[in-house]
Design a protein around this motif. Structure first.
Motif, PDB file in Angstrom:
ATOM      1  N   PRO A  62       0.835  -1.204   0.000  1.00 28.44           N
ATOM      2  CA  PRO A  62       0.000   0.000   0.000  1.00 28.44           C
ATOM      3  C   PRO A  62       0.872   1.258   0.000  1.00 28.44           C
ATOM      4  O   PRO A  62       2.072   1.183   0.236  1.00 28.44           O
ATOM      5  CB  PRO A  62      -0.789  -0.126   1.308  1.00 28.44           C
ATOM      6  CG  PRO A  62       0.100  -0.928   2.201  1.00 28.44           C
ATOM      7  CD  PRO A  62       0.837  -1.879   1.295  1.00 28.44           C
ATOM      8  N   VAL A  63       0.269   2.350  -0.263  1.00 25.91           N
ATOM      9  CA  VAL A  63       0.888   3.679  -0.262  1.00 25.91           C
ATOM     10  C   VAL A  63       1.770   3.867  -1.504  1.00 25.91           C
ATOM     11  O   VAL A  63       1.532   4.753  -2.299  1.00 25.91           O
ATOM     12  CB  VAL A  63       1.677   3.998   1.025  1.00 25.91           C
ATOM     13  CG1 VAL A  63       2.139   5.438   1.032  1.00 25.91           C
ATOM     14  CG2 VAL A  63       0.863   3.691   2.271  1.00 25.91           C
ATOM     15  N   LYS A  64       2.801   3.042  -1.666  1.00 21.96           N
ATOM     16  CA  LYS A  64       3.654   3.081  -2.857  1.00 21.96           C
ATOM     17  C   LYS A  64       4.061   1.641  -3.167  1.00 21.96           C
ATOM     18  O   LYS A  64       4.704   0.978  -2.353  1.00 21.96           O
ATOM     19  CB  LYS A  64       4.885   3.948  -2.601  1.00 21.96           C
ATOM     20  CG  LYS A  64       5.745   4.141  -3.845  1.00 21.96           C
ATOM     21  CD  LYS A  64       6.957   5.010  -3.565  1.00 21.96           C
ATOM     22  CE  LYS A  64       6.528   6.458  -3.531  1.00 21.96           C
ATOM     23  NZ  LYS A  64       7.675   7.381  -3.625  1.00 21.96           N
ATOM     24  N   ASP A  65       3.683   1.171  -4.356  1.00 23.23           N
ATOM     25  CA  ASP A  65       3.949  -0.228  -4.696  1.00 23.23           C
ATOM     26  C   ASP A  65       5.413  -0.444  -5.085  1.00 23.23           C
ATOM     27  O   ASP A  65       6.165   0.500  -5.326  1.00 23.23           O
ATOM     28  CB  ASP A  65       3.015  -0.697  -5.818  1.00 23.23           C
ATOM     29  CG  ASP A  65       3.308  -0.007  -7.127  1.00 23.23           C
ATOM     30  OD1 ASP A  65       4.241  -0.453  -7.823  1.00 23.23           O
ATOM     31  OD2 ASP A  65       2.610   0.972  -7.458  1.00 23.23           O
ATOM     32  N   GLY A  66       5.789  -1.701  -5.141  1.00 19.91           N
ATOM     33  CA  GLY A  66       7.177  -2.059  -5.395  1.00 19.91           C
ATOM     34  C   GLY A  66       7.698  -1.652  -6.759  1.00 19.91           C
ATOM     35  O   GLY A  66       8.864  -1.258  -6.885  1.00 19.91           O
ATOM     36  N   LEU A  67       6.878  -1.736  -7.795  1.00 14.97           N
ATOM     37  CA  LEU A  67       7.354  -1.359  -9.127  1.00 14.97           C
ATOM     38  C   LEU A  67       7.597   0.144  -9.231  1.00 14.97           C
ATOM     39  O   LEU A  67       8.542   0.581  -9.893  1.00 14.97           O
ATOM     40  CB  LEU A  67       6.389  -1.852 -10.205  1.00 14.97           C
ATOM     41  CG  LEU A  67       6.307  -3.385 -10.333  1.00 14.97           C
ATOM     42  CD1 LEU A  67       5.261  -3.778 -11.372  1.00 14.97           C
ATOM     43  CD2 LEU A  67       7.658  -4.006 -10.638  1.00 14.97           C
ATOM     44  N   THR A  68       6.790   0.923  -8.550  1.00 11.97           N
ATOM     45  CA  THR A  68       7.023   2.371  -8.502  1.00 11.97           C
ATOM     46  C   THR A  68       8.339   2.653  -7.782  1.00 11.97           C
ATOM     47  O   THR A  68       9.152   3.469  -8.244  1.00 11.97           O
ATOM     48  CB  THR A  68       5.849   3.093  -7.810  1.00 11.97           C
ATOM     49  OG1 THR A  68       4.656   2.830  -8.544  1.00 11.97           O
ATOM     50  CG2 THR A  68       6.086   4.588  -7.725  1.00 11.97           C
ATOM     51  N   CYS A  69       8.566   1.970  -6.668  1.00 10.12           N
ATOM     52  CA  CYS A  69       9.832   2.125  -5.939  1.00 10.12           C
ATOM     53  C   CYS A  69      11.009   1.717  -6.820  1.00 10.12           C
ATOM     54  O   CYS A  69      12.034   2.406  -6.857  1.00 10.12           O
ATOM     55  CB  CYS A  69       9.829   1.285  -4.668  1.00 10.12           C
ATOM     56  SG  CYS A  69       8.709   1.863  -3.398  1.00 10.12           S
ATOM     57  N   LEU A  70      10.864   0.599  -7.528  1.00 11.74           N
ATOM     58  CA  LEU A  70      11.931   0.115  -8.398  1.00 11.74           C
ATOM     59  C   LEU A  70      12.314   1.176  -9.426  1.00 11.74           C
ATOM     60  O   LEU A  70      13.494   1.459  -9.634  1.00 11.74           O
ATOM     61  CB  LEU A  70      11.496  -1.186  -9.089  1.00 11.74           C
ATOM     62  CG  LEU A  70      12.457  -1.790 -10.104  1.00 11.74           C
ATOM     63  CD1 LEU A  70      13.804  -2.126  -9.474  1.00 11.74           C
ATOM     64  CD2 LEU A  70      11.822  -3.028 -10.731  1.00 11.74           C
TER      65      LEU A  70
END
Length: 142
Positions: A62-70
């Protein structure tokens, strides 16, 4: 390159605990730092004095997904060489494709068995993640 510090970004506290237990089961190995969501991860990375040796990144947070972080991590020059292993309960082909396009080194489907988790993590830790080609390397836990 030896792995001394692993970060895991996963919103599931049980998965974080099992991950840490599996790493501990492997013996005197790397320390594990777990963060609970993508926003916390990105904040911690911005203030870190030592970049982790490898980052395991859950896709569905939630909040910020892993692909966005990647995408954000790989867009930052300081972290361009950070090996990232995508760690997910799902291995949807589109998510796998996108993860590799964004710069993930491996895509690992979370196993549902502690022994298999330990075995998979042992295999990952034995790899030279800096040498792994980021197109098509895929680990599956059954």
């Amino acid at each position: 390159m030896p792995i001394h510090t692993i970060w895991l970004a996963d919103d599931d506290a049980d998965d974080c605990m099992l991950f840490g237990d599996a790493i501990a089961e492997l013996g005197a190995g790397p320390s594990v730092v777990c963060v609970g969501n993508g926003v916390e991860l990105m904040d911690k990375l911005q203030h870190v004095s030592h970049v982790p040796d490898v980052l395991f990144l859950d896709v569905n947070m939630p909040v910020k997904d892993g692909l966005t972080c990647l995408a954000e991590i790989k867009g930052d020059e300081r972290f361009k060489d950070l090996p990232i292993v995508i760690w997910s309960t799902s291995a949807q082909p589109e998510a796998v494709r996108q993860a590799f396009e964004l710069g993930a080194r491996l895509f690992m489907k979370k196993p549902y068995n502690f022994n298999k988790l330990t075995s998979l993590l042992e295999g990952v830790l034995q790899l030279n993640l800096h040498a792994v080609v980021s197109q098509g390397d895929f680990l599956v836990g059954k």
